[in-house]
Design a protein around this motif. Sequence first.
Motif, short mmCIF file in Angstrom:
data_model
loop_
_atom_site.label_atom_id
_atom_site.label_comp_id
_atom_site.label_asym_id
_atom_site.label_seq_id
_atom_site.Cartn_x
_atom_site.Cartn_y
_atom_site.Cartn_z
N ARG A 173 29.33 38.14 12.35
CA ARG A 173 30.67 38.58 12.74
C ARG A 173 31.01 39.98 12.21
O ARG A 173 32.11 40.47 12.45
N THR A 174 30.06 40.60 11.53
CA THR A 174 30.19 42.00 11.11
C THR A 174 28.86 42.69 11.37
O THR A 174 27.82 42.23 10.93
N LEU A 175 28.94 43.80 12.10
CA LEU A 175 27.75 44.59 12.43
C LEU A 175 27.90 45.98 11.84
O LEU A 175 28.97 46.58 11.92
N PHE A 176 26.82 46.49 11.25
CA PHE A 176 26.79 47.84 10.73
C PHE A 176 25.83 48.67 11.59
O PHE A 176 24.68 48.28 11.80
N ILE A 177 26.31 49.82 12.10
CA ILE A 177 25.45 50.77 12.82
C ILE A 177 25.79 52.17 12.30
O ILE A 177 26.74 52.34 11.53
N ASN A 178 25.02 53.17 12.74
CA ASN A 178 25.20 54.53 12.23
C ASN A 178 25.32 55.56 13.34
O ASN A 178 24.81 55.36 14.45
N THR A 179 25.94 56.68 13.00
CA THR A 179 25.80 57.90 13.79
C THR A 179 24.98 58.88 12.98
O THR A 179 25.24 59.10 11.80
N GLN A 180 23.99 59.46 13.62
CA GLN A 180 23.11 60.43 12.97
C GLN A 180 23.27 61.78 13.65
O GLN A 180 23.40 61.86 14.86
N HIS A 181 23.28 62.83 12.86
CA HIS A 181 23.47 64.24 13.28
C HIS A 181 24.57 64.40 14.34
O HIS A 181 24.34 64.96 15.41
N PRO A 182 25.82 63.92 14.06
CA PRO A 182 26.90 64.12 15.03
C PRO A 182 27.09 65.61 15.33
O PRO A 182 27.09 66.45 14.43
N GLY A 183 27.20 65.92 16.60
CA GLY A 183 27.36 67.31 17.02
C GLY A 183 26.19 68.19 16.68
O GLY A 183 26.32 69.43 16.75
N ASN A 184 25.05 67.57 16.29
CA ASN A 184 23.92 68.34 15.78
C ASN A 184 24.36 69.27 14.65
O ASN A 184 23.80 70.36 14.46
N GLY A 185 25.38 68.82 13.89
CA GLY A 185 25.86 69.57 12.74
C GLY A 185 26.79 70.72 13.06
O GLY A 185 27.21 71.45 12.16
N ASP A 186 27.14 70.89 14.33
CA ASP A 186 27.95 72.03 14.76
C ASP A 186 29.43 71.64 14.78
O ASP A 186 29.85 70.82 15.61
N PRO A 187 30.27 72.22 13.90
CA PRO A 187 31.69 71.84 13.87
C PRO A 187 32.48 72.27 15.10
O PRO A 187 33.59 71.78 15.31
#
Length: 633
Positions: free
Chosen positions: A587-601
């Motif tokens: 009932r709880t899942l953990f996932i990730n985001t990796q290199h959001p925006g390829n590091g570009d703000p």
Amino acid sequence: MTDEIQKFDDSDDTVTNSSNNRPFEEVLNANLSRRSVMRGSLAVAATSFVAGSSTANAFGWSGLKSRRGRSLVNFTPVTLAEGNGPTPSISPDYEYQVLIPWGEPLEPGGPAYSWPPTAEDQRQQIGIGHDGMTFFPIDRRMQEGDYSDRLFRKHWGQGNRHGMLAINHEFGRNSTVLGKDFPESLDDVRTSQHAHGVAVVEIKKQRNGEWQQVESENARRIHVNTPVRFSGPAASSELLKTPNGNIPLGTVNNCSNGHTPWGTYLTCEENFNGYFGATHNKATWTATEEHERYGFSENGFGYGWHVFDRRFDLSDPDYKNEENRFGWVVEIDPFDGTQVPVKRTALGRIKHEGATVTVGKDNRVVVYMGDDQRFDYIYKFVSAGDWVEMRANGVDPLDEGTLYVAKFNEDGTGEWLPLTIDNPALAARFADQAELLTFTRIAADILGATPMDRPEWVTVAPNSDVYCTLTNNSRRTEADAANPMAPNADGHIIRWRDTEEHTGTNFAWDIFLIAQDTHGTEESFSDPDGLWADPDGRLFVQTDGGQKDGLNNQLLVVDTNTKEIRRLFTGVTGDEITGLAITPDRRTLFINTQHPGNGDPSVTNFPAPQDGVTVPRDCTFVITRKNGGVIGS
């Protein structure tokens, strides 16, 4: 195809396999017209599922049971129109919380995030490049100091709210971590090195429903400079020793993962070659056959570690063989921060995408692994005996057994080829089993294994079906009525079933899903990567590549009975969705985001509010169903 999509699909495009082994492309073309194989030869070749034999059952997962004619995925999906932009989208039936972004203190009271970090601060902070992970539940007995029984059993209900989270930190670009394209000092290199590796944190669900890190004597960072040790057939090999006698240190480019029935974490070293280079300050360097097969080059991936850290300089004779110390599966005890991580050499040295563990016939441990490079192979390891008895006798089940590589036949059957020095063809090339395992790829070349299309995550379903994501093969050149994709830039998912409850040397296989078939529909996806089969018949699929139809990378849920696909979550522009970890009650899942925006703000500032300035940060999502139901239902 946009430049951004092309950039994604060029990832891992380098080919180091120069063997003439029959490529999977040809096998697939010949097989696709036989789509009924799973209803025929697969069912005949496979044995029935034995309750309690899989790692999933060892966790005590429970929930909905599949009913004939009833869909397993009933949530409202994220639509094509919603699945893009600088912030995530999630099914309206679900919600998410952000947890442990890059740079957060490893424990409460540690150094706070600031950018760019110092080497000392980063050593005490969550790393970057969030990827594979496992949630290890904690119950009251463990809180009281009783760690004697680490099997994950149903009565560990406390673990639904409290546990250790072991998480990989695969990679972080210099421009993101350091704020510069190339390091200028050893201190810069240390900062980058400390951002890689693994984090082990203790987390707990609070009364307000949010998860938080809590203080823990077992929380720790394991990085490139952490002492490690080797075990198994190659542990004492001269190929793992350097002339200056420096002790083994570190793990790097930790991609996917696995976990054992005895409660330990397996982290997998993938593109380790890219952190080495050659300065020629002490000697010249010419790539050997072994270097070329593993993709070593003078400049690596541009991290520049070799310029300031002699360990990573291929041309420094004092550190000859340092490169052989990477490319292994590393075992970590999440419940004992004093234990030294162990590199298990019996599992071979490749670019490990993951190490998926199940338990097969006679209670033997089986580990499935993909080598994530274009035209490389799928492997499995089978322990020598009953894992419980082996441990009781002081023998680690991951140290003694047989490593195999897969050969796929066009009639829907396959063979697991043993990689052992007893084979005359291998004995003619290698001095002993230790050398064979150190250069596993070359041994697999010699046996004629089937070159695959970037084999990534593997998962084992409760009915004993095994699934593997193959991210793409942009070099396919032939098409026919049964295989109209030339090239196949978007990948597919293959499945097989071994004889003898995962321990046999024969299997039957079929193509489960072809990504290109979904484009232009609400089920659209490309470049499958992360993968998990739940006990009810759902397949969770994560993507890593240029998605079609305007989508960001995503988390999908597939009903394996009907192949219905629904989109549960999409990330942010330029990111990759990675990592799958679940609580025992699912009932709880953990996932990730990796290199959001390829590091570009200028692309995204997630998880900070959008301001066009703040550097985006990799992070973990805690996903729950609003009605408290099983994830994916």
